[in-house]
Design a protein around this motif. Structure first.
Motif, PDB file in Angstrom:
ATOM      1  N   SER A  31      31.931  12.012  31.319  1.00 52.11           N
ATOM      2  CA  SER A  31      33.091  12.831  30.984  1.00 52.11           C
ATOM      3  C   SER A  31      32.608  14.242  30.663  1.00 52.11           C
ATOM      4  N   TYR A  32      33.200  15.223  31.334  1.00 49.50           N
ATOM      5  CA  TYR A  32      32.745  16.606  31.157  1.00 49.50           C
ATOM      6  C   TYR A  32      33.928  17.500  30.812  1.00 49.50           C
ATOM      7  N   SER A  33      33.727  18.358  29.806  1.00 44.35           N
ATOM      8  CA  SER A  33      34.825  19.227  29.403  1.00 44.35           C
ATOM      9  C   SER A  33      34.383  20.649  29.057  1.00 44.35           C
ATOM     10  N   LEU A  64      37.563  22.775  31.943  1.00 50.24           N
ATOM     11  CA  LEU A  64      37.337  21.609  32.780  1.00 50.24           C
ATOM     12  C   LEU A  64      37.677  20.343  32.007  1.00 50.24           C
ATOM     13  N   ASP A  65      38.273  19.392  32.701  1.00 49.09           N
ATOM     14  CA  ASP A  65      38.476  18.052  32.160  1.00 49.09           C
ATOM     15  C   ASP A  65      38.209  17.104  33.315  1.00 49.09           C
ATOM     16  N   PHE A  66      37.015  16.501  33.330  1.00 44.63           N
ATOM     17  CA  PHE A  66      36.613  15.678  34.470  1.00 44.63           C
ATOM     18  C   PHE A  66      35.909  14.429  33.979  1.00 44.63           C
ATOM     19  N   ASP A  67      36.393  13.284  34.430  1.00 40.27           N
ATOM     20  CA  ASP A  67      35.843  11.993  34.043  1.00 40.27           C
ATOM     21  C   ASP A  67      35.495  11.237  35.323  1.00 40.27           C
ATOM     22  N   LEU A  68      34.235  10.849  35.466  1.00 39.59           N
ATOM     23  CA  LEU A  68      33.806  10.128  36.674  1.00 39.59           C
ATOM     24  C   LEU A  68      34.588   8.834  36.873  1.00 39.59           C
ATOM     25  N   GLY A  74      41.313  14.686  37.018  1.00 43.30           N
ATOM     26  CA  GLY A  74      40.586  15.882  36.620  1.00 43.30           C
ATOM     27  C   GLY A  74      41.391  17.154  36.796  1.00 43.30           C
ATOM     28  N   SER A  75      41.016  18.170  36.020  1.00 45.31           N
ATOM     29  CA  SER A  75      41.662  19.473  36.142  1.00 45.31           C
ATOM     30  C   SER A  75      40.652  20.563  35.806  1.00 45.31           C
ATOM     31  N   ALA A  76      40.912  21.761  36.346  1.00 42.71           N
ATOM     32  CA  ALA A  76      40.018  22.891  36.094  1.00 42.71           C
ATOM     33  C   ALA A  76      40.770  24.197  36.275  1.00 42.71           C
ATOM     34  N   THR A  77      40.339  25.202  35.529  1.00 39.86           N
ATOM     35  CA  THR A  77      40.792  26.569  35.756  1.00 39.86           C
ATOM     36  C   THR A  77      39.562  27.463  35.737  1.00 39.86           C
ATOM     37  N   LEU A  78      39.626  28.546  36.494  1.00 43.01           N
ATOM     38  CA  LEU A  78      38.534  29.502  36.563  1.00 43.01           C
ATOM     39  C   LEU A  78      39.134  30.896  36.536  1.00 43.01           C
ATOM     40  N   ASP A 181      36.937  38.936  57.951  1.00 37.23           N
ATOM     41  CA  ASP A 181      38.034  38.480  57.100  1.00 37.23           C
ATOM     42  C   ASP A 181      37.586  37.349  56.181  1.00 37.23           C
ATOM     43  N   GLU A 182      36.776  36.446  56.698  1.00 37.14           N
ATOM     44  CA  GLU A 182      36.381  35.271  55.911  1.00 37.14           C
ATOM     45  C   GLU A 182      35.244  35.614  54.952  1.00 37.14           C
ATOM     46  N   VAL A 183      35.420  35.191  53.726  1.00 33.62           N
ATOM     47  CA  VAL A 183      34.405  35.348  52.683  1.00 33.62           C
ATOM     48  C   VAL A 183      34.125  33.965  52.109  1.00 33.62           C
ATOM     49  N   GLN A 184      32.853  33.635  51.985  1.00 32.82           N
ATOM     50  CA  GLN A 184      32.464  32.336  51.441  1.00 32.82           C
ATOM     51  C   GLN A 184      32.224  32.483  49.943  1.00 32.82           C
ATOM     52  N   ILE A 185      32.928  31.694  49.149  1.00 28.88           N
ATOM     53  CA  ILE A 185      32.751  31.677  47.693  1.00 28.88           C
ATOM     54  C   ILE A 185      31.829  30.513  47.355  1.00 28.88           C
ATOM     55  N   ARG A 186      30.792  30.771  46.559  1.00 35.58           N
ATOM     56  CA  ARG A 186      29.839  29.727  46.173  1.00 35.58           C
ATOM     57  C   ARG A 186      29.778  29.633  44.651  1.00 35.58           C
ATOM     58  N   PHE A 187      29.830  28.416  44.150  1.00 41.71           N
ATOM     59  CA  PHE A 187      29.808  28.245  42.699  1.00 41.71           C
ATOM     60  C   PHE A 187      28.826  27.165  42.280  1.00 41.71           C
ATOM     61  N   LYS A 188      28.192  27.399  41.144  1.00 42.19           N
ATOM     62  CA  LYS A 188      27.358  26.421  40.463  1.00 42.19           C
ATOM     63  C   LYS A 188      27.808  26.438  39.009  1.00 42.19           C
ATOM     64  N   LEU A 189      28.379  25.345  38.560  1.00 33.43           N
ATOM     65  CA  LEU A 189      28.878  25.270  37.191  1.00 33.43           C
ATOM     66  C   LEU A 189      28.099  24.198  36.435  1.00 33.43           C
ATOM     67  N   ALA A 190      27.363  24.637  35.425  1.00 32.80           N
ATOM     68  CA  ALA A 190      26.692  23.696  34.545  1.00 32.80           C
ATOM     69  C   ALA A 190      27.723  23.234  33.516  1.00 32.80           C
ATOM     70  N   VAL A 191      27.854  21.925  33.373  1.00 31.16           N
ATOM     71  CA  VAL A 191      28.872  21.377  32.483  1.00 31.16           C
ATOM     72  C   VAL A 191      28.247  20.409  31.487  1.00 31.16           C
ATOM     73  N   ALA A 192      28.867  20.309  30.341  1.00 35.22           N
ATOM     74  CA  ALA A 192      28.396  19.407  29.287  1.00 35.22           C
ATOM     75  C   ALA A 192      29.483  18.401  28.957  1.00 35.22           C
ATOM     76  N   GLY A 193      29.061  17.311  28.332  1.00 35.73           N
ATOM     77  CA  GLY A 193      29.993  16.236  28.005  1.00 35.73           C
ATOM     78  C   GLY A 193      30.968  16.585  26.902  1.00 35.73           C
ATOM     79  N   LYS A 194      31.907  15.690  26.706  1.00 39.56           N
ATOM     80  CA  LYS A 194      32.948  15.893  25.679  1.00 39.56           C
ATOM     81  C   LYS A 194      32.358  15.711  24.308  1.00 39.56           C
TER      82      LYS A 194
END
Length: 194
Positions: A31-33, A64-68, A74-78, A181-194
């Motif tokens: 579980s990550y939040s 973030l609210d993500f549970d395997l 799950g839900s996320a906002t950025l 026109d096309e742009v590639q968005i790349r993300f790496k998000l380190a997340v921790a548990g609840k």
């Protein structure tokens, strides 16, 4: 208290208690939040006259609210501070902050809000949601992988956007033979548990 219980019953009770604790630990580990911005990155790749140009945003926040065990819930906002763009140098940075590009005075923030998460198997998922830039909103789909990392995890993925759909790069910069026109968005998000 366990004096009247047979040795076999005691072992079964101990095993049950152990399994319950193990199940609880596994669930908590999946579980990550919390997103750790200092260990995360948000970058983009565009094509200018056929040459790849890398850039990044240095200030952003995410929830973030993500549970395997229940990825579909799950839900996320950025939220991205557009003025934090690093497009390769001071001149490029000043240009892309202006009206023809992000117009950061009028539109300081870009935002992504998820609407669904779908498991794809082998630690791969797809998040869909609404991306808003310069007052224009479009649906995007972003596949990502989730790699456990100690007590947390790393979410890593990429997705394309069409910059002209958001009014990014207008005027002379609207020519897609100069800037694709096309742009590639790349993300790496380190997340921790609840």
């Amino acid at each position: 208290m366990m004096q009247g219980i047979s040795p076999l019953a005691r072992r079964v009770l101990a095993l049950g208690a152990g399994l319950a604790l193990l199940s609880s630990a596994v669930h908590a580990a999946g579980s990550y939040s919390r997103v750790l911005p200092e260990k995360s990155s948000l970058a983009f790749v565009s094509q200018q006259m056929g040459v790849s140009v890398d850039g990044r945003f240095t200030r952003f926040s995410a929830t973030l609210d993500f549970d395997l065990a229940k990825p579909e819930a799950g839900s996320a906002t950025l939220d991205i501070e557009l003025a934090s763009i690093d497009a390769g140098g001071p001149e490029a940075n000043d240009e892309v902050k202006g009206k023809n590009w992000f117009d950061v005075k009028q539109h300081p923030t870009a935002r992504f809000v998820s609407s669904s998460v779908k498991p794809l198997g082998n630690n791969r998922y797809e998040v869909r949601g609404q991306m808003s830039i310069k007052g224009k909103t479009r649906e995007v789909a972003a596949p990502f992988t989730l790699k456990p990392d100690g007590s947390g995890a790393l979410l890593e993925g990429s997705f394309p956007i069409k910059r002209l759909e958001f009014g990014v790069g207008t005027g002379a910069w609207g020519d897609t033979s100069v800037v694709a026109d096309e742009v590639q968005i790349r993300f790496k998000l380190a997340v921790a548990g609840k």
